[in-house]
Every structure is written in C-alpha cells, then in structure tokens.
Design an enzyme around this catalytic site. Structure first.
Site, mmCIF file in Angstrom:
data_model
loop_
_atom_site.group_PDB
_atom_site.id
_atom_site.type_symbol
_atom_site.label_atom_id
_atom_site.label_comp_id
_atom_site.label_asym_id
_atom_site.label_seq_id
_atom_site.Cartn_x
_atom_site.Cartn_y
_atom_site.Cartn_z
ATOM 1 N N TYR A 1 0.367 14.697 -4.621
ATOM 2 C CA TYR A 1 -0.020 13.376 -5.137
ATOM 3 C C TYR A 1 -0.487 13.503 -6.593
ATOM 4 C CZ TYR A 1 -2.282 8.761 -5.287
ATOM 5 O OH TYR A 1 -2.648 7.473 -5.624
ATOM 6 N N SER B 1 -3.761 6.915 -11.332
ATOM 7 C CA SER B 1 -4.872 7.166 -10.405
ATOM 8 C C SER B 1 -5.935 8.020 -11.096
ATOM 9 C CB SER B 1 -4.313 7.942 -9.210
ATOM 10 O OG SER B 1 -5.331 8.458 -8.407
HETATM 11 N N1 LIG Z 1 -5.955 2.398 -3.120
HETATM 12 C C1 LIG Z 1 -6.397 3.370 -3.880
HETATM 13 O O1 LIG Z 1 -7.494 3.855 -3.695
HETATM 14 C C2 LIG Z 1 -5.537 3.865 -5.024
HETATM 15 C C3 LIG Z 1 -6.147 4.699 -5.969
HETATM 16 C C4 LIG Z 1 -5.404 5.173 -7.043
HETATM 17 C C5 LIG Z 1 -4.077 4.811 -7.172
HETATM 18 N N2 LIG Z 1 -3.483 4.003 -6.239
HETATM 19 C C6 LIG Z 1 -2.068 3.657 -6.450
HETATM 20 O O2 LIG Z 1 -1.886 2.256 -6.355
HETATM 21 C C7 LIG Z 1 -0.551 1.983 -5.935
HETATM 22 C C8 LIG Z 1 -0.578 0.951 -4.831
HETATM 23 O O3 LIG Z 1 -1.215 1.500 -3.698
HETATM 24 P P1 LIG Z 1 -2.184 0.675 -2.737
HETATM 25 O O4 LIG Z 1 -3.512 1.306 -2.808
HETATM 26 O O5 LIG Z 1 -2.044 -0.762 -2.977
HETATM 27 O O6 LIG Z 1 -1.586 1.105 -1.305
HETATM 28 P P2 LIG Z 1 -0.663 0.361 -0.267
HETATM 29 O O7 LIG Z 1 -1.374 -0.811 0.306
HETATM 30 O O8 LIG Z 1 -0.170 1.388 0.695
HETATM 31 O O9 LIG Z 1 0.544 -0.175 -1.177
HETATM 32 C C9 LIG Z 1 1.623 0.638 -1.556
HETATM 33 C C10 LIG Z 1 2.880 -0.139 -1.281
HETATM 34 O O10 LIG Z 1 4.040 0.629 -1.662
HETATM 35 C C11 LIG Z 1 5.011 0.442 -0.638
HETATM 36 N N3 LIG Z 1 5.997 1.517 -0.615
HETATM 37 C C12 LIG Z 1 5.906 2.737 -0.021
HETATM 38 N N4 LIG Z 1 7.078 3.400 -0.164
HETATM 39 C C13 LIG Z 1 7.892 2.587 -0.863
HETATM 40 C C14 LIG Z 1 9.247 2.690 -1.302
HETATM 41 N N5 LIG Z 1 9.995 3.780 -1.044
HETATM 42 N N6 LIG Z 1 9.788 1.662 -1.993
HETATM 43 C C15 LIG Z 1 9.050 0.547 -2.243
HETATM 44 N N7 LIG Z 1 7.799 0.365 -1.836
HETATM 45 C C16 LIG Z 1 7.228 1.388 -1.156
HETATM 46 C C17 LIG Z 1 4.196 0.393 0.633
HETATM 47 O O11 LIG Z 1 4.929 -0.198 1.699
HETATM 48 P P3 LIG Z 1 4.543 0.217 3.226
HETATM 49 O O12 LIG Z 1 3.083 -0.017 3.390
HETATM 50 O O13 LIG Z 1 5.406 -0.697 4.045
HETATM 51 O O14 LIG Z 1 4.902 1.656 3.355
HETATM 52 C C18 LIG Z 1 3.020 -0.471 0.210
HETATM 53 O O15 LIG Z 1 3.294 -1.817 0.350
HETATM 54 C C19 LIG Z 1 0.059 3.321 -5.534
HETATM 55 O O16 LIG Z 1 0.906 3.765 -6.558
HETATM 56 C C20 LIG Z 1 -1.143 4.235 -5.397
HETATM 57 O O17 LIG Z 1 -0.831 5.580 -5.642
HETATM 58 C C21 LIG Z 1 -4.186 3.536 -5.167
#
Ligand SMILES: NC(=O)c1ccc[n+]([C@@H]2O[C@H](COP(=O)([O-])OP(=O)(O)OC[C@H]3O[C@@H](n4cnc5c(N)ncnc54)[C@H](OP(=O)(O)O)[C@@H]3O)[C@@H](O)[C@H]2O)c1
Length: 324
Positions: free
Chosen positions: A182, A169
């Site tokens: 985080y 991130s």
């Molecule tokens: N979106 C942003 O702005 C952003 C920026 C920087 C980094 N990131 C990183 O990108 C990655 C993906 O995030 P995203 O933005 O795509 O958000 P997201 O839509 O919330 O996706 C994250 C996924 O991880 C799943 N998850 C949560 N706890 C888990 C567990 N214990 N075991 C397995 N899966 C689990 C969630 O399932 P549920 O929804 O069912 O809980 C969700 O499907 C993360 O590592 C996040 O930190 C995101």
C-alpha cells in the site's frame, strides 16, 4: 546582514502564506458547466464527494465499480449526475468509460476535473504474509489504475485546462511496517502527480494530491483484517509461523481493535479539500486531511530517519526477536 536576509525571507514567506490563505478562499466561477469525473464512487470519499458536488450544481460523472453502487448513488442524487461503471484495472472498462464521457460531454466542453479516488488496502501483515496476487492487485488498483485512467482522459482534461486530483495517503510520507504494498502504491501516486505537474505545466493542466489520515470508510474493516490475517497465518510456511509465533499473532490481531478509535467518522475534511483543489482560484499542491495526519504523523515524518525507524518499528516484535 545574514539575520536581516533571514528575517526578510521569513516576512516574505508569511506574507505569501496569508495571501495564499485569503486568495484560496475564492472559488472559480461557472461550477455548473465544469464536468468532473470521480472513480470509486460506490462508497467512502468518492461517494461522499459525488453527492457533495452534485448538491453544489457541478455536473458529475460518478464512476462506480459495481452496478449496485451506482444504483444506490442514483437514489440520493439529481438527474444531473451521471453514473457509469468503471473498473480501473480493466482496459476495456476504461475505453467504455471514455466513450461514455465523450457521448455525454457537450461538444465545446472538456473535463474540468478527474478525481483518481478508487483504491484498496492490503492485508495488515509483514511482507512474507502477502501473496504475489494480493500485492499485484493493490498496485494495479491503486497505482496502475490511476495511471491508465489519467492517460485515457488527458485529451478531455487538456481541452478544459483542467485539474487532476489523486487520493494519496499519510502512507506517502510514513513508511508503515506491515503495509509495504500500500505504501509503495501511495509513494507511486505522489510521484505520478509530481511528474504530471511538470509535464503539463505549459499545457495548463494541474495536479494535486490529497493525503488523508485514518477515516472511517469501507477500506479498513478490523473484522475483515482479522480474518484475512488468520487466513494468511494459516497458509504461510511453518518456519515463518514459528519465527513470528502465536503470541505475536494474537497481539497483532488485538491491535486491530484499536483502529476504530482513531478513525474520523466525518469525511468532510477530505471532501472539502478535494473541492478546494478542484475549484479554488489558488489550489494547493498537496492537502493533508485530519488532525492526526496534519499535527502528528506529518511533523514526526520530518524528524531524522533514525528516530522514525525506531518510533514506527513493528510492534509487537516477532517472538524469535523478543526471545533473542
Ligand atoms: N479511509 C482512509 O482512512 C484513507 C486514508 C488514506 C487514503 N485513502 C484513500 O482514499 C481512497 C478512497 O478510499 P475510501 O477510504 O473512500 O475507501 P472505500 O470506501 O473502500 O472506497 C474505495 C472505492 O474504490 C472502489 N474500487 C476498488 N477497486 C476498484 C477498481 N478496480 N476499480 C474501480 N473502483 C474500485 C471500491 O469499490 P468496492 O468497495 O466495491 O470494492 C470503493 O468504492 C483510496 O485511494 C484510499 O487509498 C483512504
């Protein structure tokens, strides 16, 4: 003489960058027998990536936290994509995922790609408002989960001399106030990827990090953030409530409303970066995704620490500080 040496270095650097750019565009062959496992495919980047790779003919193991997430994903993908259930914080669930992959991989194949994507956010509030349980959960999912999944799938990755991708991130280079757990988890992910790059260099397994800026996925929901902050404020000690004050609390809640304005709806800069890391003949060590991350957050992070501390200091200030 010094200027000449400096100019030579600059020229060599530019030549290397041009070479890297052009070479990086070339994709490795036989994508359709390079197996890729992605965690957290229920939504967001993981879901979008699973669909994209499936369209490109890549055999994907899409690990979803929930059965519902898996069923939904199946509706939009080919029969080549295999859904499995995986909670990255649960050892039994990881063992079952290993068995699943072993059962479905052809005997001669290893795992070409492991995308450690599953993650969650924390309450947007100072450390005093964060519960021990919430901090633990954040570190368990975002950091320990990736460590355990990596450990368990390494034999398959070694066999294919594959690539490990870690969703990091902008929080891995900007120490945002109000998001300490985080930020710690993402610094940890970077450290993990760096250690493994060296540990596995001679084995031929490589590791790469993706640093997205703000993208619109399920992870950041301003309404959920508001109600979580309200709950935390109501539960925290009276002394802490008074130190921060009602005005601070209202202002910080209002600031959440501005978040959607800076979030990108198009997730392709992130999914394309992951595809490059997985399949380019010259993958990069690190990918910054989204203009705000690349051209604003990152350059600022290179400025002196006194400037960054002042620039990113928590705003609004606690009332007790403002009134002093
Ligand atoms: N979106 C942003 O702005 C952003 C920026 C920087 C980094 N990131 C990183 O990108 C990655 C993906 O995030 P995203 O933005 O795509 O958000 P997201 O839509 O919330 O996706 C994250 C996924 O991880 C799943 N998850 C949560 N706890 C888990 C567990 N214990 N075991 C397995 N899966 C689990 C969630 O399932 P549920 O929804 O069912 O809980 C969700 O499907 C993360 O590592 C996040 O930190 C995101």
């Amino acid at each position: 003489m010094c200027c000449l040496i400096l100019a030579l270095f600059v020229v060599l650097y530019v030549v290397y960058k041009v070479y890297e750019f052009h070479k990086g565009k070339t994709s490795i062959e036989n994508k359709n027998n390079r197996y890729v496992l992605i965690t957290g495919c229920d939504s967001g980047f993981g879901n979008a990536l699973a669909r994209l790779l499936d369209k490109q003919g890549v055999p994907v193991f899409a690990a979803c936290l929930t059965e519902k997430g898996g069923t939904e994903l199946k509706k939009h993908t080919s029969s080549r994509l295999r859904v499995l259930q995986l909670d990255v914080t649960d050892q039994k669930s990881i063992r079952n995922a290993v068995e699943f992959v072993k059962r479905h991989l052809p005997k001669s194949s290893g795992l070409w790609g492991l995308v450690n994507n599953a993650g969650l956010q924390v309450l947007h509030a100072p450390l005093e408002f964060q519960s021990h349980e919430a901090i633990e959960k954040c570190l368990k999912v975002n950091l320990l989960g990736s460590i355990d999944v990596t450990r368990s799938f390494l034999p398959f990755l070694r066999k294919a001399k594959g690539r490990m991708i870690y969703l990091s991130s902008d929080s891995a280079f900007i120490e945002w106030p109000c998001r300490a757990p985080y930020v710690i988890s993402k610094f940890g992910i970077e450290a993990l990827a760096e250690c493994l790059r060296r540990e596995l260099y001679l084995v031929g397994v490589t590791s790469h990090t993706i640093q997205p800026g703000p993208f619109k996925t399920r992870i950041v929901d301003p309404n959920e953030m508001k109600s979580a902050l309200q709950k935390a404020f109501d539960e925290v000690d009276e002394e802490v409530q008074q130190f921060y004050g009602q005005q601070w609390f209202q202002k910080i809640k209002e600031s959440f409303e501005g978040i959607p304005k800076i979030q990108y709806e198009d997730l392709s800069p992130v999914t394309n970066a992951i595809c490059h890391a997985l399949f380019s003949v010259m993958p990069k060590r690190r990918y910054r995704c989204g203009k705000i991350c690349e051209y604003y957050f990152y350059p600022i992070s290179l400025l002196p620490e006194w400037f960054n501390t002042w620039y990113w200091a928590m705003n609004p200030q606690p009332e007790a500080v403002t009134h002093n």
